[in-house]
Design a protein around this motif. Structure first.
Motif, PDB file in Angstrom:
ATOM      1  N   ILE A  67     -21.762   5.480 -11.102  1.00  0.00           N
ATOM      2  CA  ILE A  67     -21.101   6.078 -12.260  1.00  0.00           C
ATOM      3  C   ILE A  67     -19.736   5.443 -12.424  1.00  0.00           C
ATOM      4  O   ILE A  67     -19.146   4.909 -11.466  1.00  0.00           O
ATOM      5  CB  ILE A  67     -20.968   7.609 -12.099  1.00  0.00           C
ATOM      6  N   LEU A  68     -19.242   5.437 -13.652  1.00  0.00           N
ATOM      7  CA  LEU A  68     -17.911   4.907 -13.967  1.00  0.00           C
ATOM      8  C   LEU A  68     -16.948   6.075 -14.142  1.00  0.00           C
ATOM      9  O   LEU A  68     -17.139   6.928 -15.013  1.00  0.00           O
ATOM     10  CB  LEU A  68     -17.979   4.073 -15.247  1.00  0.00           C
ATOM     11  N   THR A  69     -15.935   6.118 -13.337  1.00  0.00           N
ATOM     12  CA  THR A  69     -14.941   7.172 -13.393  1.00  0.00           C
ATOM     13  C   THR A  69     -13.598   6.598 -13.800  1.00  0.00           C
ATOM     14  O   THR A  69     -13.379   5.374 -13.753  1.00  0.00           O
ATOM     15  CB  THR A  69     -14.822   7.882 -12.036  1.00  0.00           C
ATOM     16  N   GLY A  70     -12.685   7.450 -14.161  1.00  0.00           N
ATOM     17  CA  GLY A  70     -11.352   7.024 -14.521  1.00  0.00           C
ATOM     18  C   GLY A  70     -10.537   6.601 -13.319  1.00  0.00           C
ATOM     19  O   GLY A  70     -10.860   6.884 -12.167  1.00  0.00           O
ATOM     20  N   ARG A  71      -9.473   5.855 -13.596  1.00  0.00           N
ATOM     21  CA  ARG A  71      -8.605   5.367 -12.524  1.00  0.00           C
ATOM     22  C   ARG A  71      -7.819   6.535 -11.943  1.00  0.00           C
ATOM     23  O   ARG A  71      -7.250   7.335 -12.682  1.00  0.00           O
ATOM     24  CB  ARG A  71      -7.653   4.318 -13.063  1.00  0.00           C
ATOM     25  N   SER A  72      -7.803   6.637 -10.671  1.00  0.00           N
ATOM     26  CA  SER A  72      -7.082   7.697  -9.985  1.00  0.00           C
ATOM     27  C   SER A  72      -5.707   7.208  -9.547  1.00  0.00           C
ATOM     28  O   SER A  72      -5.559   6.054  -9.107  1.00  0.00           O
ATOM     29  CB  SER A  72      -7.882   8.165  -8.763  1.00  0.00           C
ATOM     30  N   LYS A  73      -4.680   8.089  -9.692  1.00  0.00           N
ATOM     31  CA  LYS A  73      -3.333   7.733  -9.272  1.00  0.00           C
ATOM     32  C   LYS A  73      -3.142   7.839  -7.759  1.00  0.00           C
ATOM     33  O   LYS A  73      -2.143   7.359  -7.235  1.00  0.00           O
ATOM     34  CB  LYS A  73      -2.329   8.635  -9.975  1.00  0.00           C
ATOM     35  N   ILE A  74      -4.060   8.484  -7.081  1.00  0.00           N
ATOM     36  CA  ILE A  74      -3.933   8.665  -5.644  1.00  0.00           C
ATOM     37  C   ILE A  74      -4.570   7.454  -4.958  1.00  0.00           C
ATOM     38  O   ILE A  74      -5.756   7.149  -5.142  1.00  0.00           O
ATOM     39  CB  ILE A  74      -4.626   9.952  -5.180  1.00  0.00           C
ATOM     40  N   GLY A  75      -3.743   6.719  -4.204  1.00  0.00           N
ATOM     41  CA  GLY A  75      -4.227   5.545  -3.472  1.00  0.00           C
ATOM     42  C   GLY A  75      -4.272   4.292  -4.289  1.00  0.00           C
ATOM     43  O   GLY A  75      -4.739   3.253  -3.784  1.00  0.00           O
ATOM     44  N   SER A  76      -3.838   4.294  -5.555  1.00  0.00           N
ATOM     45  CA  SER A  76      -3.843   3.104  -6.390  1.00  0.00           C
ATOM     46  C   SER A  76      -2.553   2.332  -6.219  1.00  0.00           C
ATOM     47  O   SER A  76      -1.619   2.776  -5.557  1.00  0.00           O
ATOM     48  CB  SER A  76      -4.076   3.486  -7.855  1.00  0.00           C
ATOM     49  N   PHE A  77      -2.468   1.192  -6.936  1.00  0.00           N
ATOM     50  CA  PHE A  77      -1.295   0.335  -6.778  1.00  0.00           C
ATOM     51  C   PHE A  77      -0.068   0.894  -7.487  1.00  0.00           C
ATOM     52  O   PHE A  77       1.051   0.538  -7.158  1.00  0.00           O
ATOM     53  CB  PHE A  77      -1.624  -1.079  -7.306  1.00  0.00           C
ATOM     54  N   HIS A  78      -0.284   1.712  -8.488  1.00  0.00           N
ATOM     55  CA  HIS A  78       0.867   2.257  -9.219  1.00  0.00           C
ATOM     56  C   HIS A  78       1.176   3.703  -8.813  1.00  0.00           C
ATOM     57  O   HIS A  78       1.788   4.438  -9.574  1.00  0.00           O
ATOM     58  CB  HIS A  78       0.595   2.188 -10.728  1.00  0.00           C
ATOM     59  N   GLU A  79       0.757   4.097  -7.633  1.00  0.00           N
ATOM     60  CA  GLU A  79       1.077   5.438  -7.154  1.00  0.00           C
ATOM     61  C   GLU A  79       2.541   5.503  -6.747  1.00  0.00           C
ATOM     62  O   GLU A  79       3.031   4.641  -6.009  1.00  0.00           O
ATOM     63  CB  GLU A  79       0.182   5.793  -5.979  1.00  0.00           C
ATOM     64  N   ASP A  80       3.272   6.502  -7.198  1.00  0.00           N
ATOM     65  CA  ASP A  80       4.688   6.683  -6.878  1.00  0.00           C
ATOM     66  C   ASP A  80       4.778   7.512  -5.616  1.00  0.00           C
ATOM     67  O   ASP A  80       4.568   8.730  -5.626  1.00  0.00           O
ATOM     68  CB  ASP A  80       5.413   7.358  -8.039  1.00  0.00           C
ATOM     69  N   LEU A  81       5.061   6.848  -4.521  1.00  0.00           N
ATOM     70  CA  LEU A  81       5.123   7.558  -3.251  1.00  0.00           C
ATOM     71  C   LEU A  81       6.433   8.322  -3.080  1.00  0.00           C
ATOM     72  O   LEU A  81       6.483   9.302  -2.342  1.00  0.00           O
ATOM     73  CB  LEU A  81       4.929   6.561  -2.100  1.00  0.00           C
ATOM     74  N   GLN A  82       7.498   7.854  -3.702  1.00  0.00           N
ATOM     75  CA  GLN A  82       8.796   8.521  -3.558  1.00  0.00           C
ATOM     76  C   GLN A  82       9.006   9.625  -4.594  1.00  0.00           C
ATOM     77  O   GLN A  82       9.915  10.441  -4.435  1.00  0.00           O
ATOM     78  CB  GLN A  82       9.927   7.489  -3.675  1.00  0.00           C
ATOM     79  N   LYS A  83       8.218   9.658  -5.635  1.00  0.00           N
ATOM     80  CA  LYS A  83       8.338  10.679  -6.691  1.00  0.00           C
ATOM     81  C   LYS A  83       9.730  10.683  -7.315  1.00  0.00           C
ATOM     82  O   LYS A  83      10.351  11.728  -7.508  1.00  0.00           O
ATOM     83  CB  LYS A  83       8.019  12.071  -6.139  1.00  0.00           C
TER      84      LYS A  83
END
Length: 256
Positions: free
Chosen positions: A163-179
């Motif tokens: 199945i094709l799902t949307g891009r997740s922000k968790i664990g991706s390259f553009h995840e903001d770890l510092q918020k």
């Protein structure tokens, strides 16, 4: 009666007037009022001021008295009702209705029905009742077989599915770890708040000069040929109306 029991020449005689010792009386204690206390004090004596302990008054309530709306009936006196006889007019009472035994004509033997005579059987057609039915089993269309397509098969082997799902922000390259907020999160402050403020100009609407806005007549609005004050005017005649027939005629020649 012997004369030896009397001593001297005095003998008893009838009294000339009433003697108080011969009459019984309660004594002088009942003659004068007391000089002590408050009740029945002697008015001829000095009376000191007397004080008493009053009772506690009850709390005020709206129903403690009938108020000014209370009206005493005029037939009430200080000893009760005045005792004047009062009569009233009543209607004539109705006579008592005695039990009336029904006569032979009040009965209807022909309407007695099946309880008195034999009758033929009678049948009627009624609608089908909505009671319990025996055919409550489900039909063939009530069953649903499991699907053999897709990943959710029951008794069949299914091929791998993707199945094709949307891009997740968790664990991706553009995840903001510092918020942390970005530059666009802050509001830009006007430089005039912390630097020299230059003069500001605004553009307003054009203001018209005050003047008279009333409408003036032009040269064509005047008619000099109709002016008769400065020049002569020819005689003018008009057609009058017919006078009424009821108006009296003018009589000039009067005979002596």
């Amino acid at each position: 009666m012997s004369t030896d029991m009397w001593v001297g020449s005095w003998r008893p005689h009838k009294a000339r007037g009433p003697i108080a010792a011969f009459y019984n009386s309660p004594g002088p204690k009942y003659a004068l009022p007391g000089a002590t206390g408050i009740q029945f004090h002697d008015p001829r004596k000095y009376k000191a001021p007397a004080f008493s302990f009053g009772t506690r008054h009850c709390s005020y309530s709206t129903d403690c008295s009938p108020g000014p709306g209370y009206l005493v009936q005029p037939n009430i006196i200080r000893t009760g009702k005045d005792g004047t006889p009062i009569y009233s007019l009543y209607g004539r009472p109705k006579d008592l209705n005695l039990f009336r035994t029904p006569g032979p004509g009040r009965y209807s033997p022909e309407k007695s029905g099946k309880s008195a005579h034999y009758s033929a059987p009678a049948y009627s057609l009624s609608a089908r009742s909505k009671g319990f039915r025996n055919d409550q089993t489900p039909g063939p269309a009530a069953y649903i077989l499991p699907s053999v397509l897709g990943p959710r098969t029951v008794n069949k082997t299914s091929a791998p599915n993707f199945i094709l799902t949307g891009r997740s922000k968790i664990g991706s390259f553009h995840e903001d770890l510092q918020k942390t907020p970005g530059p666009g999160t802050y509001r830009v402050i006007d430089p005039c708040a912390y630097k020299y403020k230059p003069p500001h100009y605004s553009i307003t609407g054009r203001n018209s000069m005050p003047g008279d806005t009333t409408r003036k007549p032009g040269p064509g609005a005047h008619s000099p040929e109709r002016v008769t004050i400065a020049s002569g005017k020819a005689p003018v005649y008009s057609f009058g109306i017919r006078h009424s027939e009821y108006m009296a005629p003018l009589i000039v020649d009067v005979l002596d």
